[in-house]
Design an enzyme around this catalytic site. Structure first.
Site, mmCIF file in Angstrom:
data_model
loop_
_atom_site.group_PDB
_atom_site.id
_atom_site.type_symbol
_atom_site.label_atom_id
_atom_site.label_comp_id
_atom_site.label_asym_id
_atom_site.label_seq_id
_atom_site.Cartn_x
_atom_site.Cartn_y
_atom_site.Cartn_z
ATOM 1 N N ASP A 207 0.822 -1.197 0.000
ATOM 2 C CA ASP A 207 0.000 0.000 0.000
ATOM 3 C C ASP A 207 0.867 1.262 0.000
ATOM 4 O O ASP A 207 1.906 1.314 0.658
ATOM 5 C CB ASP A 207 -0.884 -0.041 1.256
ATOM 6 N N GLU A 254 1.485 -0.697 -5.089
ATOM 7 C CA GLU A 254 0.314 0.166 -5.275
ATOM 8 C C GLU A 254 0.848 1.547 -5.640
ATOM 9 O O GLU A 254 1.200 2.334 -4.776
ATOM 10 C CB GLU A 254 -0.534 0.194 -4.004
ATOM 11 N N ASP A 307 -11.020 1.479 -2.862
ATOM 12 C CA ASP A 307 -11.164 2.913 -2.591
ATOM 13 C C ASP A 307 -12.019 3.628 -3.631
ATOM 14 O O ASP A 307 -12.299 4.823 -3.489
ATOM 15 C CB ASP A 307 -9.788 3.587 -2.539
#
Length: 407
Positions: A207, A254, A307
């Site tokens: 992330d 990511e 998201d």
């Protein structure tokens, strides 16, 4: 990406809290069976650690512990032998977690390991691998900061700068790292974190990868992220040290958001695949990396991530002119986007369950920058039907991604 043994394949994004009942157990096994019936190879989940008070798994109370709230049988017995064996296998962090969560912490981790390991074995027997997630940050009120305060800053917190979607930026509030201290300690915390993460998953999404190049630091106590500034991250060093200690790291970067050439160089230096998101590919110029024709092989393609709004919710927000410009089927835009993802050159295609079902914004899992109202969507039992599995299997095999159609 061939270094992690990934061939052309596809899977479904569904966090265990979105299963009917929100736990592991029978529903998780049913979902694995459905994935196999649908010809899929991957189940992507979000972080499995204990979430924060808002339910977010990205500000977990431990970078190492599994969340016992996911357990199907939280009161099962843990033998003395199991407890001792678990402590012996995890000496670096289990004492810290037991000190932080004093009520049956070790027994809870034994139960978590038992249930999760059994589920992973069941999935592997059916050709399904687990794609996990490692958040870059942790909770400021969690076990890691309590046990290792020297590794974390106290005067600034993490966030993201202002952008067209968030004019005051995103204030995440997580403590940022003292990278110089981590380096002085020879990256021990990061090595152990990678070690633990790779015990749980076959492939791991890192992330906020760009934070290893530079990160947005906001003064503690600020009301918004607008007054933050960029600070330099550690670069490749924690990854390279962890590779020397642990071997190859099956990671995905990511790399969404404000991506600079330096972020691209770091990802390429480490040999990591990045991410492309089809919802982002219909605006901007011809060089937009999310446009279908620009997708590289060394990437993971999504219709949208956890998201984003669902594909149907996103489509519904577009003007009539923008809808026409996408070229998607207006009668079934969600499935049309699914088929585009499967057709991508990117080796791995990940499809949120909500998009397979054609659900609207009511099924959105998370809206970044909003503290409440997230992480609550769940499947209904029986919602993933055999007819949908057959439809997905056919589309997957036609795109050369099925379990029996890959090179």
């Amino acid at each position: 990406m061939a270094g992690v043994g990934l061939t052309r394949s596809s899977g479904v994004l569904l966090h265990p809290t979105s299963l009917p009942g929100g736990r592991l157990g029978d529903e998780a096994y049913r979902f694995v069976d459905w994935l196999a019936e649908a010809g899929q190879s991957w189940w992507q989940v979000l972080p499995l650690g204990p979430p924060d008070e808002h339910g977010s798994p990205y500000r977990g109370r431990s970078a190492f512990a599994g969340w016992t709230g996911l357990l199907a049988d939280p009161r099962s017995k843990a033998s003395l032998d199991e407890l001792e064996a678990f402590v012996a296998r995890h000496p670096y962090w289990i004492g810290d977690w037991a000190s932080f969560d004093v009520r049956g912490a070790v027994a809870g981790q034994v139960r978590f390991e038992r249930e999760w390991s059994a589920l992973r074995r069941y999935a592997a027997e059916r050709g399904i691998r687990i794609f996990g997630d490692l958040p870059i940050y942790v909770s400021g009120s969690g076990a890691d900061v309590a046990a290792h305060p020297e590794l974390f800053e106290s005067r600034v917190v993490a966030g993201a700068p202002p952008d067209p979607f968030n004019p005051t930026g995103q204030l995440w509030g997580s403590p940022v790292y003292r990278w110089a201290t981590a380096r002085a300690e020879r990256w021990r915390w990061w090595i152990e974190r990678f070690r633990r993460t790779l015990e749980l998953f076959d492939l791991v999404r890192i992330d906020h990868f760009r934070g290893f190049v530079s990160y947005w630091a906001v003064p503690a106590g600020a009301k918004t992220a607008k007054g933050g500034r960029w600070r330099r991250g550690p670069g490749a060093e924690p990854f390279e040290v962890a590779r020397r200690a642990l071997g190859d790291l099956p990671l995905v970067a990511e790399d969404l958001g404000a991506i600079t050439p330096a972020v691209v160089r770091l990802r390429e230096r480490l040999g990591l695949p990045g991410m492309v998101v089809l919802q982002f590919g219909f605006e901007g110029g011809s060089a937009n990396p999310h446009r279908l024709e620009n997708h590289p092989e060394n990437a993971v393609v999504y219709t949208g991530t956890h998201d984003n709004d669902t594909a149907l919710g996103w489509w519904s927000s577009l003007t009539a002119a923008k809808r026409r410009a996408t070229g998607l089927d207006p009668a079934d835009p969600s499935w049309s986007l699914v088929e585009r993802a499967l057709s991508s050159r990117a080796r791995l295609a990940l499809l949120p369950a909500q998009d397979l079902l054609g659900l609207g914004s009511e099924a959105r899992l998370n809206t970044p920058g909003r503290a409440d109202g997230n992480w609550s969507w769940r499947l209904r039992r029986g919602q993933l039907t055999s007819a949908l599995a057959a439809r997905l299997r056919a589309a997957t095999e036609a795109a050369g991604r099925g379990q029996h159609s890959r090179a």
